[in-house]
Design an enzyme around this catalytic site. Structure first.
Site, PDB file in Angstrom:
ATOM      1  CG  HIS A 121      -1.768  -1.130   1.261  1.00  0.00           C
ATOM      2  ND1 HIS A 121      -1.415  -2.470   1.759  1.00  0.00           N
ATOM      3  CD2 HIS A 121      -3.239  -1.123   1.270  1.00  0.00           C
ATOM      4  CE1 HIS A 121      -2.504  -3.187   1.814  1.00  0.00           C
ATOM      5  NE2 HIS A 121      -3.577  -2.509   1.318  1.00  0.00           N
ATOM      6  CG  HIS A 134      28.211  -0.479   7.717  1.00  0.00           C
ATOM      7  ND1 HIS A 134      27.589  -0.383   6.528  1.00  0.00           N
ATOM      8  CD2 HIS A 134      29.440  -0.331   7.393  1.00  0.00           C
ATOM      9  CE1 HIS A 134      28.525  -0.310   5.543  1.00  0.00           C
ATOM     10  NE2 HIS A 134      29.977  -0.363   6.070  1.00  0.00           N
TER      11      HIS A 134
END
Length: 323
Positions: free
Chosen positions: A9, A168
């Site tokens: 959506h 990371h």
């Protein structure tokens, strides 16, 4: 290769596609399909069909959908019904799920295989702090075999990397999936003295991999007497090339250095998007090369390697212009 349709959506699918590409690199045969407020089910279905038509292999398609029972799910499910022997749908899309799907395509050839495999990673990606808010898990039986159980052998270096960001997302997902370490070792004097950064690094370790932070001298000692690691597979992260050179001079046995990112600061030049150098950095890479170290300049495993000599020459030329 299994094609992937990311369905949602609104623009969630576009955003998570961009996030996945930042971490794992640009992907072929992946399309985001969105249901916008002004559109209906037929509009979404037509966009999904158009996305699938671009895939090199339309027999194997995996749908990653935001919400079970919503219009994107219902319309992909309608398409799925005619191909359920080969296509698959997984709802509850999150970023760990998407990254795992990307990594799985490197070794799995069917949408069914990947769909079954990524569910556990998607669940593990849901975490909470403070940790005591998390539901209690049943204790897991200790592993009896494999490197993590202390099998014979010395430490094996599966990747050695210079990256100013250290541990990371690209490391915890793309590189970990590519080289399969059992330990991630951040080698840095400054980080070893910083309890906050140490804790953040240890918490950022991917599931099943232990993270450690050690000073350079300690890493040199471990390299000389590594039998107690029992065949562990180590991914080493250096914050600077200078620390990597100290490790090489101290006897840490690796012959290839992956170059990921080097942050810009005052006095440095930046010959490409992610690497910045001052004269000390350039000289350090020269010394590493003289010691037989090869350079692998890539952010993620799927990138094409860049030529380090050309990058260093460009940096040297820019420094001379500034002088």
């Amino acid at each position: 290769m299994v094609g992937i349709v990311i369905a949602s959506h609104g623009q969630f699918a576009d955003g998570i596609l961009q996030s996945g590409n930042m971490i794992f690199g640009e992907q072929e045969d992946v399309k985001a399909v969105t249901l916008m407020p002004s559109e209906g089910p037929d509009d979404f279905k037509a966009k999904a069909q158009a996305a699938i038509a671009t895939f090199s292999d339309q027999d194997q398609v995996l749908f990653l959908v935001d919400l079970w029972g919503g219009t994107p799910f219902n319309q992909t499910n309608n398409l799925f019904e005619e191909h359920k022997d080969k296509w698959a749908i997984v709802a509850g899309l999150n970023l760990p799920m998407l990254i795992e799907a990307y990594a799985s395509r490197l070794s799995m050839n069917t949408a069914h295989e990947i769909a079954a495999h990524i569910i556990e990673t998607a669940k593990d990606g849901v975490k909470v702090r403070p940790e005591e808010l998390a539901p209690k898990e049943a204790p897991k039986a200790a592993a009896k075999t494999g490197a993590s159980a202390g099998s014979p052998g010395s430490l094996k270096y599966v990747l050695v990397r210079v990256d100013s960001r250290l541990l990371h997302g690209q490391i915890a997902t793309a590189w970990t999936k590519s080289v399969n370490p059992t330990r991630i070792i951040v080698v840095s004097d400054s980080v070893a003295k910083d309890d906050l950064r140490k804790n953040l690094i240890q918490q950022a370790a991917p599931s099943g991999v232990k993270a450690h932070v050690v000073p350079v001298d300690q890493m040199i000692k471990l390299a000389k007497d590594d039998q107690h690691f029992g065949g562990q597979r180590a991914l080493l992260l250096f914050e600077t090339p200078e620390d990597a050179l100290r490790a090489v001079e101290g006897g840490v046995p690796f012959d290839t250095l992956n170059i990921g990112s080097m942050a810009h600061s005052v006095g440095k030049v930046q010959p490409n998007k992610v690497l910045a150098f001052d004269q000390k950095d350039i000289d350090t890479f020269g010394e590493l090369k003289a010691k037989g170290i090869k350079f692998d300049v890539r952010k993620v495993p799927g990138d094409s390697p860049e030529n380090m000599d050309s990058i260093l020459k460009k940096a040297q030329d820019e420094l001379r212009k500034q002088a």
